[in-house]
Design an enzyme around this catalytic site. Structure first.
Site, PDB file in Angstrom:
ATOM      1  N   THR A 429       0.899  -1.473   0.025  1.00 42.52           N
ATOM      2  CA  THR A 429      -0.014   0.195  -0.108  1.00 42.52           C
ATOM      3  C   THR A 429       1.002   1.152  -0.122  1.00 42.52           C
ATOM      4  OG1 THR A 429      -1.715  -1.118   1.330  1.00 42.52           O
ATOM      5  CG2 THR A 429      -1.950   1.339   1.100  1.00 42.52           C
ATOM      6  N   SER A 492     -10.637  -3.245   5.472  1.00 45.92           N
ATOM      7  CA  SER A 492      -9.654  -2.776   5.224  1.00 45.92           C
ATOM      8  C   SER A 492      -8.849  -2.391   7.005  1.00 45.92           C
ATOM      9  CB  SER A 492      -9.541  -1.670   4.279  1.00 45.92           C
ATOM     10  OG  SER A 492      -8.120  -1.146   4.246  1.00 45.92           O
ATOM     11  N   GLY A 513       1.133  -1.045   4.981  1.00 46.79           N
ATOM     12  CA  GLY A 513       1.361  -2.296   5.820  1.00 46.79           C
ATOM     13  C   GLY A 513       0.430  -3.513   6.463  1.00 46.79           C
TER      14      GLY A 513
END
Length: 621
Positions: A429, A492, A513
């Site tokens: 990400t 998420s 992460g």
């Protein structure tokens, strides 16, 4: 030709200076946090020959941008210098990250955008998370040949069935429409030129390519782009992506519909339904069900931010479908009961680990897409609930983990049993933070999930598709809030966070992460607010991530610094390292602090993931 196309179609002349985006090896703009100083306080993992030198920290005025990449941060600063606001700069920076960080972000993915409007004093959010196709079924992750789930890696992550309907481009469009002052076409111009002209390959880019070599080689279109001649691009060479430049120029010319409708949408759906696998590959690459109708129907969700009070500061984060705002907020509420600033580091870190374990227990039990799940957000973020969770913590001894979730209607220390699902959220990400001269701010975390996403490039288009649907629980359970369902957003851990002090921006922070994003943001805030560290020190300090498991994943430097001190508490630390690479680093944060008289500190990682870049418009003397 590509440069002429960009100039002709998107008005790059308005941003002509960006056509000469400086290479990643440019000299620092201001003071840096060196690798040596990081080693001195236990942060980072040391540089490598060929790593790009970074301006990890800058101080000054007039606006600030912090990201993992030097070229992307410079793009954002240039937008601010030319009168753009924080939303404008965030979109331009994100588009540039899609070029230089193609394995972590891009128009094939999604993310969460948090915006503070200084004039109104309001914090707003955009949920640009990927969605499951309308045709997905509960057994989508089950191999029909065996009746068992596909092996997670590399089979499931490298597949059409793992691809969610991308939301990044819709997020950019909505952010500029709601908060920005510039056109999308203009904000894409620097990224178009960056893709066409190329950027220097560093160790991080080469190593990430090599980590994915087997997966990329299985898809001829991906191999052609990222493995020319069968090898990853060499450090020091220039990586160009003319196909992506053309795709972004098309979007600049025709708007978001160029991706969500028409020929490109058909190409995306076709790749998902018919993965372009090398016949010699042993990867099954199961097909997905995404259609052009799924792409055409995609919409972002604009909703209220989460909010908690911590030490007199207002901490705002991302509400579900992200679990980040609730998990960070609940953990802070637990820590609010303890005077961390007056205790020793080991005692504070013990409480941090215990608070994090409880936040993750409640995350697993209660959080999912609120369009499908009744998420008890108000309860989970209440101080009363945090107090009940805190009373299950022994300040002198670690809990037996996994700990149970908190009972929503409990008085005292009651908890409820639940089945802990396997954590499959990947560590890749990227994140960017922006503050402009008017005091507006953006915390934006975006992703394509695993490093390299699904490993599938849309042929001739220059970008990777995500594998975000693997964030759903891999085994279907009808009571699981994160179970697979059509049109649903997977849960998420992305945690873009904005902290206000008396109505003005104090901190902007976030990180990549996977599930460690929550603990990274939480630990940085604790380091800065409670433990007396400066922001650069808080970002660089060694990290540990407790996610309600029997052991705590920790960077080697953290184990060296605190392992013996935490042992008497019963905290068991194990070296970190994700399941896809040998990397031992946790997160790659990008943060900004607004200090006295408006002094800005833009702090990015000095070493992790090759080092980030924090820049300001007018450096302090």
């Amino acid at each position: 030709m590509l440069r002429r196309l960009a100039l002709a179609t998107v008005g790059v002349l308005a941003f002509g200076a960006l056509a000469t985006v400086a290479p990643a090896t440019a000299q620092p703009q201001n003071a840096t946090v060196s690798a040596a100083s990081v080693a001195g306080n236990g942060g980072g993992h040391g540089g490598h020959p060929g790593s790009k030198p970074t301006t990890s920290t800058s101080t000054g005025y007039g606006g600030a941008v912090s990201s993992v990449d030097a070229s992307a941060s410079r793009v954002g600063i240039e937008v601010l210098k030319r009168g753009g606001n924080a939303a404008d700069a965030a979109v331009a920076t994100a588009a540039a990250l899609g070029v230089t960080e193609p394995y972590s972000a891009g128009i094939g993915g999604g993310g969460y955008f948090v915006y503070f409007d200084a004039k109104s004093g309001e914090v707003s959010t955009i949920d640009g998370r990927e969605t499951a196709p309308a045709g997905i079924t509960p057994d989508a992750f089950i191999d029909p040949a065996t009746g068992a789930p596909y092996p997670f890696t590399p089979q499931l992550v490298s597949s059409g069935v793992s691809v969610g309907v991308p939301g990044t481009l819709a997020t950019w469009d909505a952010a500029l429409d709601e908060f920005g002052t510039k056109r999308l076409s203009t904000m894409l111009a620097p990224a178009i030129l960056l893709a066409a002209k190329g950027f220097p390959v560093d160790d991080t880019f080469r190593n990430q390519t090599l980590d994915n070599k087997a997966r990329f080689a299985a898809f001829p279109d991906t191999a052609k782009l990222f493995l020319p001649g069968g090898d990853a691009p060499k450090v020091g060479t220039t990586f160009r992506n003319p196909a992506l430049a053309k795709t972004l120029a098309l979007i600049a010319l025709r708007g978001p519909n160029a991706l969500y409708k028409g020929r490109l949408a058909a190409e995306i759906a076709d790749v998902v339904q018919n993965p372009r696998i090398d016949p010699a590959s042993t990867l099954p690459a199961p097909a997905g069900t995404m259609t052009t109708a799924d792409l055409a129907a995609y919409e972002v969700v604009q909703q209220a931010a989460t909010q908690v009070d911590y030490r007199g500061l207002d901490v705002y984060g991302m509400a579900p479908s992200s679990s980040g705002g609730i998990a960070v907020g609940e953990a802070l509420n637990i820590l609010e009961n303890h005077d961390l600033s007056s205790t020793d580091a080991a005692a504070a870190l013990h409480l941090y680990l215990e608070a994090s374990a409880r936040a993750f227990a409640d995350r697993g039990a209660y959080l999912g897409d609120p369009a499908f799940v009744d998420v008890p957000t108000e309860t989970l973020l209440s101080q009363e609930f945090a107090d009940a969770r805190d009373c299950t913590i022994d300040p002198s001894a670690a809990s037996t983990r996994p700990v149970a979730a908190g009972a929503l209607d409990a008085v005292g220390c009651a908890s409820v049993a639940f089945e802990e699902a396997a954590d499959t959220e990947n560590v890749s990400t990227t994140h960017l933070s922006v503050v402009d001269k008017w005091g507006n701010a953006v915390a934006y975390t975006l992703t394509i999930e695993q490093t390299g996403g699904s490993a599938m490039v849309v042929p001739g288009r220059g970008f990777l598709l995500n594998n975000e649907l693997t964030d759903f629980s891999t085994v279907y359970n009808a009571t699981d809030p994160n179970r697979i369902e059509p049109n649903k957003r997977p849960r998420s851990s992305m945690s873009p966070t904005i902290v206000l002090d008396d109505g003005t921006v104090k901190f902007v922070v976030g990180s990549p992460g996977g599930a460690t994003i929550i603990t990274t943001v939480l630990q940085i805030l604790m380091n800065r607010i409670d433990l007396g560290m400066t922001l650069p020190e808080a970002v660089a300090a060694p990290r540990a991530s407790q996610r309600n498991g029997p052991t705590t994943s920790a960077e080697p430097e953290f184990i060296t610094a605190y392992g013996s001190a935490l042992a008497p508490y019963g905290q068991v630390l194990v070296p970190s390292g994700d399941q896809f690479t040998s990397a031992a680093q946790i997160g790659a944060a990008a943060a900004i602090e607004v200090g006295r008289k408006g002094l800005l500190t833009a702090a990015a990682e000095p070493v992790r993931r090759g080092g980030g870049t924090g820049l300001v418009v007018r450096p302090a003397r």
